[in-house]
Write a protein that holds these residues in place. Structure first.
Motif, PDB file in Angstrom:
ATOM      1  N   ARG A 298      -1.858   0.805   9.195  1.00  0.00           N
ATOM      2  CA  ARG A 298      -1.158   0.874   7.466  1.00  0.00           C
ATOM      3  C   ARG A 298      -1.894   0.111   6.573  1.00  0.00           C
ATOM      4  O   ARG A 298      -3.170  -0.729   7.031  1.00  0.00           O
ATOM      5  CB  ARG A 298       0.442   0.520   7.256  1.00  0.00           C
ATOM      6  N   TYR A 299      -2.770   0.982   5.236  1.00  0.00           N
ATOM      7  CA  TYR A 299      -3.618   0.080   5.090  1.00  0.00           C
ATOM      8  C   TYR A 299      -2.565  -0.026   3.665  1.00  0.00           C
ATOM      9  O   TYR A 299      -1.809   0.808   2.878  1.00  0.00           O
ATOM     10  CB  TYR A 299      -4.826   1.643   4.266  1.00  0.00           C
ATOM     11  N   ARG A 300      -3.335  -0.997   2.504  1.00  0.00           N
ATOM     12  CA  ARG A 300      -3.372  -0.976   1.547  1.00  0.00           C
ATOM     13  C   ARG A 300      -4.302  -1.280   0.261  1.00  0.00           C
ATOM     14  O   ARG A 300      -5.063  -1.844   0.736  1.00  0.00           O
ATOM     15  CB  ARG A 300      -2.182  -2.691   1.676  1.00  0.00           C
ATOM     16  N   CYS A 301      -3.843  -0.819  -0.740  1.00  0.00           N
ATOM     17  CA  CYS A 301      -4.712  -0.792  -1.849  1.00  0.00           C
ATOM     18  C   CYS A 301      -5.007  -1.989  -2.712  1.00  0.00           C
ATOM     19  O   CYS A 301      -4.142  -1.931  -3.226  1.00  0.00           O
ATOM     20  CB  CYS A 301      -4.130   0.176  -3.002  1.00  0.00           C
ATOM     21  N   ARG A 302      -6.568  -2.292  -3.279  1.00  0.00           N
ATOM     22  CA  ARG A 302      -6.088  -3.532  -3.656  1.00  0.00           C
ATOM     23  C   ARG A 302      -6.137  -3.334  -4.765  1.00  0.00           C
ATOM     24  O   ARG A 302      -5.967  -4.554  -6.095  1.00  0.00           O
ATOM     25  CB  ARG A 302      -7.494  -4.249  -3.052  1.00  0.00           C
ATOM     26  N   ASP A 303      -5.924  -2.203  -5.826  1.00  0.00           N
ATOM     27  CA  ASP A 303      -6.130  -1.589  -7.646  1.00  0.00           C
ATOM     28  C   ASP A 303      -4.627  -1.528  -7.619  1.00  0.00           C
ATOM     29  O   ASP A 303      -3.730  -1.979  -8.795  1.00  0.00           O
ATOM     30  CB  ASP A 303      -7.073  -1.050  -8.236  1.00  0.00           C
TER      31      ASP A 303
END
Length: 72
Positions: free
Chosen positions: A28-33
């Motif tokens: 899974r990936y998460r966006c910092r923005d």
């Protein structure tokens, strides 16, 4: 080792970090923005791009659950 460039599927930002693994084992990936998490590949067809919109459209047009699952 090869690296895969990952962009946010919601805001197309490049500031992404790994955010663990799904039950299926996919990372899974998460966006910092935009602070949203996502996977690159989904095992469940209902989470793929464009499918939720098709499901809603079929429901508005009067298709039942069985008809929707048969078509998709």
């Amino acid at each position: 080792m090869a690296t895969v460039p990952v962009d946010c599927r919601y805001c197309q930002s490049a500031s992404i970090y790994k955010h663990g693994y799904a039950r299926s084992g996919e990372p899974r990936y998460r966006c910092r923005d935009c602070q949203r998490s996502f996977q690159l590949y989904y095992h469940n067809v209902g989470n793929r791009d464009g499918i939720p919109e098709k499901i809603v459209e079929m429901a508005i047009n009067g298709s039942g659950v069985r008809d929707t699952s048969r078509v998709l």
